[in-house]
Design a protein around this motif. Sequence first.
Motif, PDB file in Angstrom:
ATOM      1  N   LEU A  90     -10.008  -6.069  40.168  1.00  0.00           N
ATOM      2  CA  LEU A  90      -9.111  -4.919  39.992  1.00  0.00           C
ATOM      3  C   LEU A  90      -7.689  -5.275  40.416  1.00  0.00           C
ATOM      4  CD1 LEU A  90     -10.919  -1.626  41.067  1.00  0.00           C
ATOM      5  CD2 LEU A  90     -10.237  -2.351  38.780  1.00  0.00           C
ATOM      6  N   ALA A  91      -7.561  -6.212  41.369  1.00  0.00           N
ATOM      7  CA  ALA A  91      -6.213  -6.645  41.798  1.00  0.00           C
ATOM      8  C   ALA A  91      -5.480  -7.255  40.609  1.00  0.00           C
ATOM      9  CB  ALA A  91      -6.325  -7.642  42.940  1.00  0.00           C
ATOM     10  N   THR A  92      -6.187  -8.103  39.856  1.00  0.00           N
ATOM     11  CA  THR A  92      -5.573  -8.749  38.689  1.00  0.00           C
ATOM     12  C   THR A  92      -5.211  -7.693  37.651  1.00  0.00           C
ATOM     13  OG1 THR A  92      -7.343 -10.347  39.057  1.00  0.00           O
ATOM     14  CG2 THR A  92      -5.909 -10.753  37.169  1.00  0.00           C
ATOM     15  N   VAL A 107     -10.024   6.078  38.000  1.00  0.00           N
ATOM     16  CA  VAL A 107     -10.133   5.880  39.459  1.00  0.00           C
ATOM     17  C   VAL A 107     -11.389   6.596  39.956  1.00  0.00           C
ATOM     18  CG1 VAL A 107      -9.056   6.343  41.692  1.00  0.00           C
ATOM     19  CG2 VAL A 107      -7.639   5.682  39.749  1.00  0.00           C
ATOM     20  N   ARG A 108     -11.622   7.777  39.435  1.00  0.00           N
ATOM     21  CA  ARG A 108     -12.781   8.564  39.860  1.00  0.00           C
ATOM     22  C   ARG A 108     -14.091   7.833  39.504  1.00  0.00           C
ATOM     23  NH1 ARG A 108     -14.741  13.433  41.299  1.00  0.00           N
ATOM     24  NH2 ARG A 108     -16.750  13.800  40.340  1.00  0.00           N
ATOM     25  N   ARG A 109     -14.142   7.294  38.294  1.00  0.00           N
ATOM     26  CA  ARG A 109     -15.360   6.584  37.862  1.00  0.00           C
ATOM     27  C   ARG A 109     -15.584   5.346  38.744  1.00  0.00           C
ATOM     28  NH1 ARG A 109     -15.504   2.923  33.869  1.00  0.00           N
ATOM     29  NH2 ARG A 109     -13.479   3.594  33.080  1.00  0.00           N
ATOM     30  N   HIS A 110     -14.524   4.570  38.977  1.00  0.00           N
ATOM     31  CA  HIS A 110     -14.659   3.379  39.830  1.00  0.00           C
ATOM     32  C   HIS A 110     -15.085   3.784  41.250  1.00  0.00           C
ATOM     33  CE1 HIS A 110     -13.182   1.064  36.632  1.00  0.00           C
ATOM     34  NE2 HIS A 110     -11.928   0.884  36.984  1.00  0.00           N
ATOM     35  N   THR A 111     -14.486   4.875  41.753  1.00  0.00           N
ATOM     36  CA  THR A 111     -14.786   5.285  43.133  1.00  0.00           C
ATOM     37  C   THR A 111     -16.267   5.667  43.277  1.00  0.00           C
ATOM     38  OG1 THR A 111     -12.521   6.090  43.334  1.00  0.00           O
ATOM     39  CG2 THR A 111     -14.067   6.844  45.001  1.00  0.00           C
ATOM     40  N   GLY A 112     -16.794   6.365  42.274  1.00  0.00           N
ATOM     41  CA  GLY A 112     -18.226   6.715  42.307  1.00  0.00           C
ATOM     42  C   GLY A 112     -19.080   5.451  42.382  1.00  0.00           C
ATOM     43  N   ALA A 127     -22.366  -4.098  56.820  1.00  0.00           N
ATOM     44  CA  ALA A 127     -21.020  -3.610  56.487  1.00  0.00           C
ATOM     45  C   ALA A 127     -20.343  -4.738  55.707  1.00  0.00           C
ATOM     46  CB  ALA A 127     -20.237  -3.287  57.755  1.00  0.00           C
ATOM     47  N   HIS A 128     -19.592  -4.382  54.672  1.00  0.00           N
ATOM     48  CA  HIS A 128     -18.965  -5.411  53.830  1.00  0.00           C
ATOM     49  C   HIS A 128     -17.816  -6.104  54.552  1.00  0.00           C
ATOM     50  CE1 HIS A 128     -16.302  -7.037  50.701  1.00  0.00           C
ATOM     51  NE2 HIS A 128     -17.369  -7.140  49.932  1.00  0.00           N
ATOM     52  N   CYS A 129     -16.979  -5.311  55.220  1.00  0.00           N
ATOM     53  CA  CYS A 129     -15.864  -5.794  56.063  1.00  0.00           C
ATOM     54  C   CYS A 129     -14.682  -6.394  55.305  1.00  0.00           C
ATOM     55  CB  CYS A 129     -16.319  -6.826  57.105  1.00  0.00           C
ATOM     56  SG  CYS A 129     -17.562  -6.194  58.217  1.00  0.00           S
ATOM     57  N   ASP A 130     -14.679  -6.363  53.993  1.00  0.00           N
ATOM     58  CA  ASP A 130     -13.503  -6.888  53.279  1.00  0.00           C
ATOM     59  C   ASP A 130     -13.337  -6.184  51.927  1.00  0.00           C
ATOM     60  OD1 ASP A 130     -11.245  -8.423  52.962  1.00  0.00           O
ATOM     61  OD2 ASP A 130     -12.307 -10.244  52.351  1.00  0.00           O
ATOM     62  N   ILE A 131     -13.480  -4.843  51.946  1.00  0.00           N
ATOM     63  CA  ILE A 131     -13.270  -4.078  50.714  1.00  0.00           C
ATOM     64  C   ILE A 131     -11.768  -4.087  50.398  1.00  0.00           C
ATOM     65  CG2 ILE A 131     -13.312  -1.714  49.727  1.00  0.00           C
ATOM     66  CD1 ILE A 131     -16.098  -2.973  49.806  1.00  0.00           C
ATOM     67  N   LYS A 132     -11.437  -4.558  49.226  1.00  0.00           N
ATOM     68  CA  LYS A 132     -10.037  -4.575  48.739  1.00  0.00           C
ATOM     69  C   LYS A 132     -10.097  -4.817  47.239  1.00  0.00           C
ATOM     70  CE  LYS A 132      -9.449  -9.521  49.690  1.00  0.00           C
ATOM     71  NZ  LYS A 132      -8.705 -10.562  50.343  1.00  0.00           N
ATOM     72  N   LEU A 133      -8.989  -4.567  46.535  1.00  0.00           N
ATOM     73  CA  LEU A 133      -9.024  -4.661  45.071  1.00  0.00           C
ATOM     74  C   LEU A 133      -9.403  -6.065  44.592  1.00  0.00           C
ATOM     75  CD1 LEU A 133      -6.124  -2.425  43.710  1.00  0.00           C
ATOM     76  CD2 LEU A 133      -8.425  -1.814  44.431  1.00  0.00           C
ATOM     77  N   GLY A 134      -9.029  -7.092  45.358  1.00  0.00           N
ATOM     78  CA  GLY A 134      -9.357  -8.470  44.968  1.00  0.00           C
ATOM     79  C   GLY A 134     -10.852  -8.754  45.028  1.00  0.00           C
ATOM     80  N   ASN A 135     -11.588  -7.912  45.715  1.00  0.00           N
ATOM     81  CA  ASN A 135     -13.041  -8.123  45.846  1.00  0.00           C
ATOM     82  C   ASN A 135     -13.843  -7.102  45.035  1.00  0.00           C
ATOM     83  OD1 ASN A 135     -12.715 -10.326  47.459  1.00  0.00           O
ATOM     84  ND2 ASN A 135     -12.830  -9.189  49.381  1.00  0.00           N
ATOM     85  N   ILE A 136     -13.158  -6.417  44.123  1.00  0.00           N
ATOM     86  CA  ILE A 136     -13.857  -5.497  43.224  1.00  0.00           C
ATOM     87  C   ILE A 136     -13.720  -6.072  41.825  1.00  0.00           C
ATOM     88  CG2 ILE A 136     -13.956  -3.137  42.323  1.00  0.00           C
ATOM     89  CD1 ILE A 136     -12.529  -2.288  44.993  1.00  0.00           C
ATOM     90  N   ALA A 193      -8.196   1.434  48.904  1.00  0.00           N
ATOM     91  CA  ALA A 193      -8.349   0.922  47.528  1.00  0.00           C
ATOM     92  C   ALA A 193      -8.114   2.042  46.519  1.00  0.00           C
ATOM     93  CB  ALA A 193      -9.741   0.319  47.346  1.00  0.00           C
ATOM     94  N   VAL A 194      -8.554   3.263  46.845  1.00  0.00           N
ATOM     95  CA  VAL A 194      -8.358   4.407  45.933  1.00  0.00           C
ATOM     96  C   VAL A 194      -6.860   4.717  45.801  1.00  0.00           C
ATOM     97  CG1 VAL A 194      -8.779   6.894  45.635  1.00  0.00           C
ATOM     98  CG2 VAL A 194     -10.663   5.389  46.303  1.00  0.00           C
ATOM     99  N   VAL A 195      -6.132   4.687  46.923  1.00  0.00           N
ATOM    100  CA  VAL A 195      -4.671   4.908  46.873  1.00  0.00           C
ATOM    101  C   VAL A 195      -4.033   3.869  45.950  1.00  0.00           C
ATOM    102  CG1 VAL A 195      -2.521   4.793  48.202  1.00  0.00           C
ATOM    103  CG2 VAL A 195      -4.530   5.951  49.161  1.00  0.00           C
ATOM    104  N   GLU A 196      -4.435   2.615  46.135  1.00  0.00           N
ATOM    105  CA  GLU A 196      -3.824   1.525  45.368  1.00  0.00           C
ATOM    106  C   GLU A 196      -4.157   1.636  43.874  1.00  0.00           C
ATOM    107  OE1 GLU A 196      -4.260  -1.969  47.715  1.00  0.00           O
ATOM    108  OE2 GLU A 196      -3.402  -3.230  46.127  1.00  0.00           O
ATOM    109  N   MET A 197      -5.411   1.987  43.572  1.00  0.00           N
ATOM    110  CA  MET A 197      -5.794   2.159  42.159  1.00  0.00           C
ATOM    111  C   MET A 197      -4.984   3.293  41.534  1.00  0.00           C
ATOM    112  SD  MET A 197      -9.895   1.934  41.684  1.00  0.00           S
ATOM    113  CE  MET A 197     -10.591   2.443  43.230  1.00  0.00           C
ATOM    114  N   SER A 198      -4.766   4.380  42.308  1.00  0.00           N
ATOM    115  CA  SER A 198      -4.119   5.573  41.761  1.00  0.00           C
ATOM    116  C   SER A 198      -2.612   5.392  41.587  1.00  0.00           C
ATOM    117  CB  SER A 198      -4.303   6.776  42.691  1.00  0.00           C
ATOM    118  OG  SER A 198      -5.642   6.925  43.018  1.00  0.00           O
ATOM    119  N   SER A 199      -1.997   4.724  42.563  1.00  0.00           N
ATOM    120  CA  SER A 199      -0.529   4.681  42.570  1.00  0.00           C
ATOM    121  C   SER A 199       0.035   3.331  42.147  1.00  0.00           C
ATOM    122  CB  SER A 199      -0.026   4.993  43.986  1.00  0.00           C
ATOM    123  OG  SER A 199      -0.441   3.959  44.860  1.00  0.00           O
ATOM    124  N   GLY A 200      -0.811   2.294  42.151  1.00  0.00           N
ATOM    125  CA  GLY A 200      -0.319   0.951  41.859  1.00  0.00           C
ATOM    126  C   GLY A 200       0.402   0.342  43.061  1.00  0.00           C
TER     127      GLY A 200
END
Length: 267
Positions: A90-92, A107-112, A127-136, A193-200
Motif C-alpha cells: 500500500l505504501a507503493t 479505505v473502509r474495505r481495506h480496514t475491515g 502481536a504483529h508489532c510492525d503494522i504500516k503501509l509498507g507491510n500491507i 495506517a487508516v489516516v495515511e490511506m485516507s489523507s495520503g
Amino acid sequence: MEWVRGETIGYGTFSTVSLATPSDSGGFPPLMAVKSADSYGATSLVNEKSVLDSLGDCPEIVRCYGEDQTVEKGEKLHNLLLEYAWRGSLATQLMKLNGEGLPESTVRRHTGSLLRGLRHIHSRGFAHCDIKLGNILLFDDGAVKIADFGLARDLTVSKEGVEIRGTPLYMAPESVNDNVYGTAADVWALGCAVVEMSSGKTAWSVEEGLNFMSLLIRIGVGDELPKVPEDLSEEGKDFLSKCFVKDPEERWTAEMLLNQFFRSRRL
Ligand SMILES: Nc1ncnc2c1ncn2[C@@H]1O[C@H](COP(=O)(O)OP(=O)(O)OP(=O)(O)O)[C@@H](O)[C@H]1O
C-alpha cells in the motif's frame, strides 16, 4: 522445493525480496516472492517463518510456502518463499497518488480486512508489532493482506531488555513510554495506517530533518493525538477515536472494532 530467482522487487531493512518461479509446479503457484537475508538478517526470517506457521491459514495474512538456504555468489542466504502480491505494498500504491488519499469506500474495505487479519493474529497469542503501509500487500482482486512478521511477538513469552520495534511514526504511546508492544499497539498502528490511506499523509505531521526524539516525545507525552483527516465521514472519525486512545487498556480491540463498525456488511 526447487525454485529459480527472478528480478528484485523490494528491499527491507534486513532482506531483499525477489520474484521466484518453482522449477516444477508441484502444487505451488507459478510466481512467488522470495525474501532473502544473509546470516545477519536470518534471525528475523526464522522468526517470521515460525510465526506464520503458528498462525496457520488466514485469508488476510500473506501465505508462506516454505524456507530454505542457498549459496549465491559465495554468500549464504536464508530464503522465505511467500505468496506474491502483484500490486506491491500500500505504501507503493499511495506513493503513486502524489499525496492524495484513497477513496473512503476503499479505505473502509481495506480496514475491515486488516482488522480480520489482526483479530486472527491476536487470537493466536501474537502481536504483529510492525503494522504500516509498507507491510500491507495489495493483490490483483483488490484484497489486502498483512505481511512481514519479522518483528512479531509471541505474547506468551516474556521479553527482556530494551528494544524498539516498528516504525516511530506508527508507535503507540505505551511502546514509547514503557516499551510495551502488545495487541493494543497494533490497533494504534492500524489507526495511523487508516489516516495515511485516507489523507495520503502520515498520521503525525513531521517536517523534514525532524529530530526522532521530538516525535517520540509528542507521541508519548501530553495530550496530542495523530491528526484525523477533516474530510473523513463521522463514522470514520469515530473509528479513529477508538484506535487513538492513549491508555492501551482503554483502547478498543480488533474484535470490538469489527463488531461495532463492520458487523452487518460483507467487507
Ligand atoms: N510477498 C510479497 N509480494 C510482493 N512484494 C513484496 C512481498 N513481500 C515484500 N514485498 C516488497 O518488498 C518490500 C520489503 O519487504 P519486507 O518489508 O517484508 O522486508 P523487511 O526487511 O522485513 O522490511 P522492513 O524491515 O523495512 O520492515 C516491501 O515493502 C514490498 O514492497
